[in-house]
Scaffold this motif. Structure first.
Motif, PDB file in Angstrom:
ATOM      1  N   PHE A 602     -23.606   3.867  -3.794  1.00  0.00           N
ATOM      2  CA  PHE A 602     -22.151   3.817  -3.929  1.00  0.00           C
ATOM      3  C   PHE A 602     -21.493   4.124  -2.586  1.00  0.00           C
ATOM      4  CE2 PHE A 602     -17.876   4.971  -5.009  1.00  0.00           C
ATOM      5  CZ  PHE A 602     -17.567   4.180  -6.114  1.00  0.00           C
ATOM      6  N   HIS A 603     -22.024   5.120  -1.891  1.00  0.00           N
ATOM      7  CA  HIS A 603     -21.475   5.443  -0.573  1.00  0.00           C
ATOM      8  C   HIS A 603     -21.701   4.287   0.411  1.00  0.00           C
ATOM      9  CE1 HIS A 603     -20.074   9.457  -1.356  1.00  0.00           C
ATOM     10  NE2 HIS A 603     -21.236   9.800  -1.896  1.00  0.00           N
ATOM     11  N   GLU A 604     -22.827   3.571   0.275  1.00  0.00           N
ATOM     12  CA  GLU A 604     -23.044   2.393   1.106  1.00  0.00           C
ATOM     13  C   GLU A 604     -21.978   1.335   0.837  1.00  0.00           C
ATOM     14  OE1 GLU A 604     -25.037   1.549   3.537  1.00  0.00           O
ATOM     15  OE2 GLU A 604     -26.010   3.515   3.601  1.00  0.00           O
ATOM     16  N   ALA A 605     -21.601   1.193  -0.432  1.00  0.00           N
ATOM     17  CA  ALA A 605     -20.547   0.236  -0.768  1.00  0.00           C
ATOM     18  C   ALA A 605     -19.210   0.660  -0.168  1.00  0.00           C
ATOM     19  CB  ALA A 605     -20.425   0.113  -2.292  1.00  0.00           C
ATOM     20  N   VAL A 606     -18.959   1.961  -0.163  1.00  0.00           N
ATOM     21  CA  VAL A 606     -17.745   2.464   0.477  1.00  0.00           C
ATOM     22  C   VAL A 606     -17.772   2.143   1.966  1.00  0.00           C
ATOM     23  CG1 VAL A 606     -16.454   4.544   1.098  1.00  0.00           C
ATOM     24  CG2 VAL A 606     -17.351   4.276  -1.222  1.00  0.00           C
ATOM     25  N   PHE A 607     -18.926   2.382   2.621  1.00  0.00           N
ATOM     26  CA  PHE A 607     -19.040   2.099   4.043  1.00  0.00           C
ATOM     27  C   PHE A 607     -18.827   0.606   4.317  1.00  0.00           C
ATOM     28  CE2 PHE A 607     -22.294   5.785   4.259  1.00  0.00           C
ATOM     29  CZ  PHE A 607     -21.252   6.708   4.245  1.00  0.00           C
ATOM     30  N   THR A 608     -19.293  -0.237   3.405  1.00  0.00           N
ATOM     31  CA  THR A 608     -19.191  -1.679   3.589  1.00  0.00           C
ATOM     32  C   THR A 608     -17.746  -2.156   3.524  1.00  0.00           C
ATOM     33  OG1 THR A 608     -21.372  -2.016   2.601  1.00  0.00           O
ATOM     34  CG2 THR A 608     -19.910  -3.926   2.677  1.00  0.00           C
ATOM     35  N   HIS A 609     -17.005  -1.654   2.552  1.00  0.00           N
ATOM     36  CA  HIS A 609     -15.700  -2.244   2.261  1.00  0.00           C
ATOM     37  C   HIS A 609     -14.512  -1.444   2.773  1.00  0.00           C
ATOM     38  CE1 HIS A 609     -17.293  -5.449  -0.300  1.00  0.00           C
ATOM     39  NE2 HIS A 609     -18.141  -4.568  -0.783  1.00  0.00           N
ATOM     40  N   ALA A 610     -14.657  -0.143   2.947  1.00  0.00           N
ATOM     41  CA  ALA A 610     -13.513   0.665   3.363  1.00  0.00           C
ATOM     42  C   ALA A 610     -13.267   0.522   4.857  1.00  0.00           C
ATOM     43  CB  ALA A 610     -13.730   2.132   3.002  1.00  0.00           C
ATOM     44  N   SER A 611     -12.028   0.572   5.235  1.00  0.00           N
ATOM     45  CA  SER A 611     -11.682   0.516   6.646  1.00  0.00           C
ATOM     46  C   SER A 611     -12.110   1.807   7.348  1.00  0.00           C
ATOM     47  CB  SER A 611     -10.167   0.340   6.792  1.00  0.00           C
ATOM     48  OG  SER A 611      -9.769   0.511   8.131  1.00  0.00           O
ATOM     49  N   THR A 612     -12.558   1.645   8.596  1.00  0.00           N
ATOM     50  CA  THR A 612     -12.858   2.839   9.385  1.00  0.00           C
ATOM     51  C   THR A 612     -11.585   3.425   9.998  1.00  0.00           C
ATOM     52  OG1 THR A 612     -13.324   1.418  11.287  1.00  0.00           O
ATOM     53  CG2 THR A 612     -15.198   2.107   9.929  1.00  0.00           C
ATOM     54  N   SER A 613     -10.466   2.745   9.804  1.00  0.00           N
ATOM     55  CA  SER A 613      -9.167   3.254  10.272  1.00  0.00           C
ATOM     56  C   SER A 613      -8.177   3.258   9.110  1.00  0.00           C
ATOM     57  CB  SER A 613      -8.632   2.384  11.417  1.00  0.00           C
ATOM     58  OG  SER A 613      -9.520   2.363  12.500  1.00  0.00           O
ATOM     59  N   PRO A 614      -8.436   4.049   8.079  1.00  0.00           N
ATOM     60  CA  PRO A 614      -7.545   4.058   6.915  1.00  0.00           C
ATOM     61  C   PRO A 614      -6.178   4.651   7.269  1.00  0.00           C
ATOM     62  CG  PRO A 614      -9.095   5.862   6.755  1.00  0.00           C
ATOM     63  CD  PRO A 614      -9.519   5.041   7.932  1.00  0.00           C
ATOM     64  N   ASN A 615      -5.172   4.173   6.591  1.00  0.00           N
ATOM     65  CA  ASN A 615      -3.813   4.638   6.837  1.00  0.00           C
ATOM     66  C   ASN A 615      -3.606   6.025   6.244  1.00  0.00           C
ATOM     67  OD1 ASN A 615      -0.812   4.850   5.857  1.00  0.00           O
ATOM     68  ND2 ASN A 615      -0.820   3.346   7.511  1.00  0.00           N
ATOM     69  N   GLN A 616      -3.178   6.961   7.077  1.00  0.00           N
ATOM     70  CA  GLN A 616      -2.992   8.344   6.627  1.00  0.00           C
ATOM     71  C   GLN A 616      -1.913   8.439   5.554  1.00  0.00           C
ATOM     72  OE1 GLN A 616      -5.282  10.150   7.749  1.00  0.00           O
ATOM     73  NE2 GLN A 616      -5.248  10.560   9.934  1.00  0.00           N
ATOM     74  N   GLN A 617      -0.885   7.620   5.687  1.00  0.00           N
ATOM     75  CA  GLN A 617       0.212   7.704   4.726  1.00  0.00           C
ATOM     76  C   GLN A 617      -0.243   7.241   3.338  1.00  0.00           C
ATOM     77  OE1 GLN A 617       2.162   9.162   6.722  1.00  0.00           O
ATOM     78  NE2 GLN A 617       1.165   8.321   8.536  1.00  0.00           N
ATOM     79  N   LEU A 618      -1.142   6.272   3.297  1.00  0.00           N
ATOM     80  CA  LEU A 618      -1.679   5.815   2.016  1.00  0.00           C
ATOM     81  C   LEU A 618      -2.471   6.925   1.334  1.00  0.00           C
ATOM     82  CD1 LEU A 618      -2.910   2.162   2.673  1.00  0.00           C
ATOM     83  CD2 LEU A 618      -1.197   2.879   1.030  1.00  0.00           C
ATOM     84  N   ILE A 619      -3.321   7.591   2.101  1.00  0.00           N
ATOM     85  CA  ILE A 619      -4.117   8.682   1.535  1.00  0.00           C
ATOM     86  C   ILE A 619      -3.194   9.778   1.028  1.00  0.00           C
ATOM     87  CG2 ILE A 619      -5.923  10.377   1.987  1.00  0.00           C
ATOM     88  CD1 ILE A 619      -6.865   8.548   4.302  1.00  0.00           C
ATOM     89  N   ALA A 620      -2.190  10.119   1.820  1.00  0.00           N
ATOM     90  CA  ALA A 620      -1.252  11.163   1.419  1.00  0.00           C
ATOM     91  C   ALA A 620      -0.515  10.768   0.143  1.00  0.00           C
ATOM     92  CB  ALA A 620      -0.262  11.442   2.542  1.00  0.00           C
ATOM     93  N   SER A 621      -0.150   9.487   0.027  1.00  0.00           N
ATOM     94  CA  SER A 621       0.594   9.060  -1.165  1.00  0.00           C
ATOM     95  C   SER A 621      -0.270   9.133  -2.419  1.00  0.00           C
ATOM     96  CB  SER A 621       1.148   7.650  -0.971  1.00  0.00           C
ATOM     97  OG  SER A 621       0.145   6.660  -1.069  1.00  0.00           O
TER      98      SER A 621
END
Length: 913
Positions: A602-621
């Motif tokens: 599952f973590h490999e799938a996260v590494f595959t698809h998630a951005s390595t530069s996620p938006n901080q405001q999205l996480i905060a929201s």
């Protein structure tokens, strides 16, 4: 097709019952406004005192469940009415009505004064609503359940006020009730209640009329005859927690506190206190409990980070905002968004921040809090939308060759997820709604048949997952518990992926929560722990006998073996679609007993698809959205439901609007065979809250009340045309359309002003239609009738999934239609193996009649209706071509009008692997 549903204009006979719960948020404010109006008429001499007394009596039991205005202010109002003080009654009624409507009592100390003009608010009240710095504090209410509620409640309320300090982060008032039933009604009627304190010795029954509530409680095992003493105390704690799991519950006892605290049933209680000596501890515990929900680990740290003087030497020039605010050319962007959004930007994962890919700090804690809030074991934040969430789940759990049973009409991310993972889709068709050019949901019997067919061919071990959309775009909600139990009865280790992109808010409604993936998983787990579950399974096995036929199994509501089944449930949640998160904010909710075995992948799938530069405001929201729903989600969702019911009622009963528009009822959206309860619609005369609850509990499919299908074809508009008209000329936005309808969705953002604007615009459009018909004469009316007929009757048949070409069937059996879509998808990457055929050409007709078969090279998705009518490797049939020829939409993904359908050449179909 043109059924008219007219809501009763007279008040329903059961309106005064305290368990009439679907019209609470606005109804209370309406009652107070009616009282104020009656008092003004009395003061002006336009009417007598009787309408005022009747309006006050109309509140009945409702006001007992709210801290404001409370017994003191209501008593003052009653005294003024009784003594004939019409002017004084009108002034107080106005003040109370406006305070309730605007919710100003939550921060205005004057609203709580009995006198009309307060020059010097008491220190006690003044200190209640502000901090030492003078800022207002969030307000909530605590329910106290105790014998002698009126007297004890006043004492407890006074005691709690004495304990307040300016240092306290929140302020609250108390509401007291004397019985089990009143407590249940209170937390359902009053969304401001965030904590409950239970004293021993309260009664079971309410003195008010609550027949529906009593039937629901009895069905849940809460029967007065079986509840005594501590049993009733802990049963109430459990029941309240089931209805509103976010609420903190405390028990105050003057005896045996150790025994109560050690009872296994007390797991729903936050603290057990000795009532004689612990009022301060109770006060501090209540504040701490609300504080736990209020805390947002990532957002709190992000705010602190934004206040620090940081020099950035990383690849994010926009961080700190210097490149924006010092610019002569883009400064306007900074002025538009404000400074904080830039101060809170960083690509660093240290210095108080955290990594979304491998969180170890505040993101990890925020995800754990979200898991608690949504009833999951694990939650993963996703900043690329639920399209990415779905692909993550598929990649993590599906290996090449695994069979996945799924709705052909699900979101395209599921199809693409299977292409990437190599899973073989076994498409199952939903029931069609041809006259509205849309599909419903997938009947359980069809899912069971697919599993039984796989079993008959010895291939059930290949079936890995059932993948369904709950609720569908148009509002069809599955009975998740029934689907999972009956499927697990056939294959005990099936994984379930429920795409609840549009349904994340449902967790915060006790009526909708059982229909969610996490709610159903929780119910099944509790059932598994009950010894009666084994007895029920054994009884059914005896009735079925040895080797029951597929026909018998299809006709039986199957019970799984609780000793063998595994709860492996995944839910994807577009938090931004129904909660206060920024666009693309999504979550993956996990409740999987075998998660440890798949956690690495599952973590490999996260590494595959998630951005390595996620938006901080999205996480905060996402962090903040969880906080809001835990603290006020219940009330927000109740308001959204009431808004939706208001729209249904006003459109369908309006004498002019209902001539040209109507909202489809549950009976038009869900065939009768899937509505076993007999429920017709929310607004149908004779239907009440009990019918709605029974439908939610029993029916195979029910309708999400917040999703509203407005038929516009009867007004001469196709869905796309009407959507554009409303957006361009009236600033009203819709989302999804069909050939002859548009979808409205109420959400936690909507207000009654929005409803008023919608009704005003619809009436304006209807006036224009009436004028045009009057001016056009007989010819104009004939043209209008022809247009309506073309939209409402001359609709194309909806094509079901045909089959995969034999070249992509591999080792598939004869009974099931799965295929290797991945091979077809990538086979189309070779131009020499592809061809194009226009759908209106003679070649297309010849190929359909004489062959060779036409094989789709890619996904073909028209908008509307928005589902793939062709997938890679699927054989094109006459039904699909007829549908495409009748479509009058401009947007068809995967189809080039100038060249035609992209096809895989049959002689090349098996060449590429």
């Amino acid at each position: 097709m043109n059924k008219q549903r007219t809501a009763s204009k007279s008040r329903p006979a059961d309106q005064d019952r305290i368990d009439n719960l679907f019209s609470v948020p606005g109804a209370r404010a309406d009652r107070w406004r009616a009282l104020h109006s009656a008092a003004v008429d009395w003061a002006r001499g336009h009417a007598g005192r009787e309408p005022v007394e009747a309006a006050l009596e109309d509140f009945g039991a409702y006001e007992e469940f709210f801290a404001y205005p409370g017994q003191r202010l209501v008593s003052v109002l009653k005294d003024r009415i009784a003594t004939g003080d019409a002017e004084g009654a009108a002034r107080l009624a106005r003040r109370l009505s406006e305070s309730i409507l605007t919710r100003s009592y939550k921060h205005d100390t004057g609203a709580w004064d009995a006198v009309d003009q307060s020059t010097e608010p008491s220190v006690e009240l003044s200190s209640s609503f502000s901090t030492r710095e003078g800022t207002h504090r969030p307000y909530f209410e605590m329910l106290v359940v105790s014998p002698y509620a009126a007297e004890r409640g006043a004492l407890i309320g006074a005691e709690m006020r004495k304990l307040r300090r300016r240092e306290d982060p929140f302020v609250y008032e108390t509401v007291s009730v004397p019985s089990f039933e009143d407590a249940v009604c209170a937390i359902l009627l009053n969304p401001a209640i965030a904590a409950v304190t239970l004293y021993e010795g309260f009664e079971f029954a309410s003195r008010h009329a609550a027949p529906v509530l009593r039937s629901v409680l009895a069905a849940a095992g809460f029967d007065e005859a079986h509840l005594r003493g501590e049993d009733m105390l802990l049963a109430l704690a459990d029941g309240l927690k089931r209805l509103r799991p976010e609420i903190d519950i405390y028990i105050l006892s003057d005896r045996h506190v150790e025994r109560i605290a050690g009872d296994a049933r007390a797991t729903s209680v936050r603290r057990v206190l000795y009532s004689v000596e612990e009022m301060l501890e109770l006060h501090l515990s209540v504040l701490e409990g609300v504080g736990d929900r209020f805390r947002t680990p990532f957002f709190d740290n992000l705010k602190k980070y934004a206040t620090r003087p940081i020099s950035t030497f990383h690849a994010l020039p926009i961080a700190r905002g210097k490149s924006v605010f010092k610019s002569d050319w883009i400064r306007d962007m900074g002025e538009f968004y404000g400074l904080n959004i830039f101060l809170a930007e960083s690509s660093a994962t240290t210095g108080g921040l955290d990594s979304l890919l491998e969180p170890t700090g505040n993101i990890k804690e925020a995800q754990e809090m979200a898991a608690r809030a949504f009833g999951a074991d694990h939650v993963f934040f996703v900043t690329n939308g639920t399209s990415t969430s779905n692909k993550m789940v598929h990649q993590a759990l599906i290996a090449p060759g695994d069979i996945v049973l799924l709705d052909r009409n699900c979101h395209k991310s599921h199809h693409y997820g299977l292409v990437l993972a190599g899973g073989q889709p076994l498409y199952i068709d939903a029931f069609p709604m041809t006259e509205y050019s849309m599909y419903g949901a997938v009947p359980l019997k069809r899912i069971k048949k697919a599993l039984l067919d796989l079993k008959a061919e010895g291939r059930l071990d290949r079936a890995k997952m059932v993948d369904l959309t709950n609720c569908t775009f148009d509002g069809h909600i599955y009975n998740c518990r029934r689907v999972m139990e009956e499927c697990l009865a056939i294959k005990p280790d099936l994984i379930f992926l429920w795409d609840e992109a549009w349904f994340g808010f449902a967790h915060w409604s006790p009526f909708l929560r059982p229909r969610t993936a996490m709610g159903a998983a929780d119910t099944i787990e509790k059932w598994m722990a009950d010894p009666a579950s084994v007895t029920a399974w054994e009884k059914q096995q005896a009735e079925l006998g040895d080797n029951p036929s597929s026909e018998k199994l299809l006709a039986t509501r199957l019970i799984p073996d609780p000793r063998k089944i595994k709860i492996r449930v995944y839910q994807t949640n577009s938090t931004h679609k129904s909660m206060s998160a920024l666009r693309q904010g999504s979550m993956v909710l996990v409740r999987d007993v075998d998660f440890r075995t798949v956690e690495a992948q599952f973590h490999e799938a996260v590494f595959t698809h998630a951005s390595t530069s996620p938006n901080q405001q999205l996480i905060a929201s996402l962090d903040v959205a969880r906080r809001q729903m835990e603290l006020e989600g219940y009330g927000l969702v109740a308001n959204a439901i009431e808004i939706a019911l208001d729209i249904r009622r006003e459109v369908n009963r309006h004498p002019l609007i209902s001539k040209y528009f109507r909202i489809l009822g549950a009976d038009e959206m869900v065939p009768a065979e899937y509505r076993e309860s007999g429920f017709v619609d929310f607004m149908t005369e004779g239907m009440n809250f009990a019918d709605q609850v029974r439908s939610m509990n029993e029916d195979e499919f029910c309708l999400d009340p917040t999703r509203i299908t407005l038929v516009c074809g009867t007004a001469g508009f196709d869905g796309t045309q009407f959507k554009k008209l409303m957006a361009d000329e009236h600033d009203i936005q819709f989302n999804k359309t069909s050939r002859n309808s548009v979808l409205l969705q109420s959400n936690i953002n909507n207000t009654r002003s929005d409803v008023a604007q919608l009704i005003r615009v619809l009436m304006q459009i209807c006036d224009q239609i009436e004028d045009q018909l009057a001016q056009g004469g007989d010819n104009g009316r004939k043209l209008f009738a022809a247009r309506v007929k073309s939209l409402m009757e001359d609709v194309p048949d909806l094509p079901d999934f045909s089959h995969f070409h034999e070249a992509y069937r591999g080792d598939a059996g004869k009974l099931t239609p799965e295929g290797d879509m991945r091979r077809a998808f990538y086979g189309a990457y070779y131009p020499e193996g592809c061809e194009y055929v226009p759908i209106d050409s003679a070649e297309c007709d010849q190929r359909l009649k004489q062959g060779p078969e036409m094989i789709s090279a890619n996904f073909v998705i028209p908008y509307p209706p928005g589902f793939p009518i062709l997938v890679p490797g699927q054989v094109v049939t006459q039904a699909t071509i007829d549908f495409m020829r009748k479509l009058d939409v401009k947007e068809i993904h995967g189809y080039e009008r100038a060249r035609g359908l992209k096809l895989i050449r049959p002689d090349h179909a098996a060449d590429r692997h």
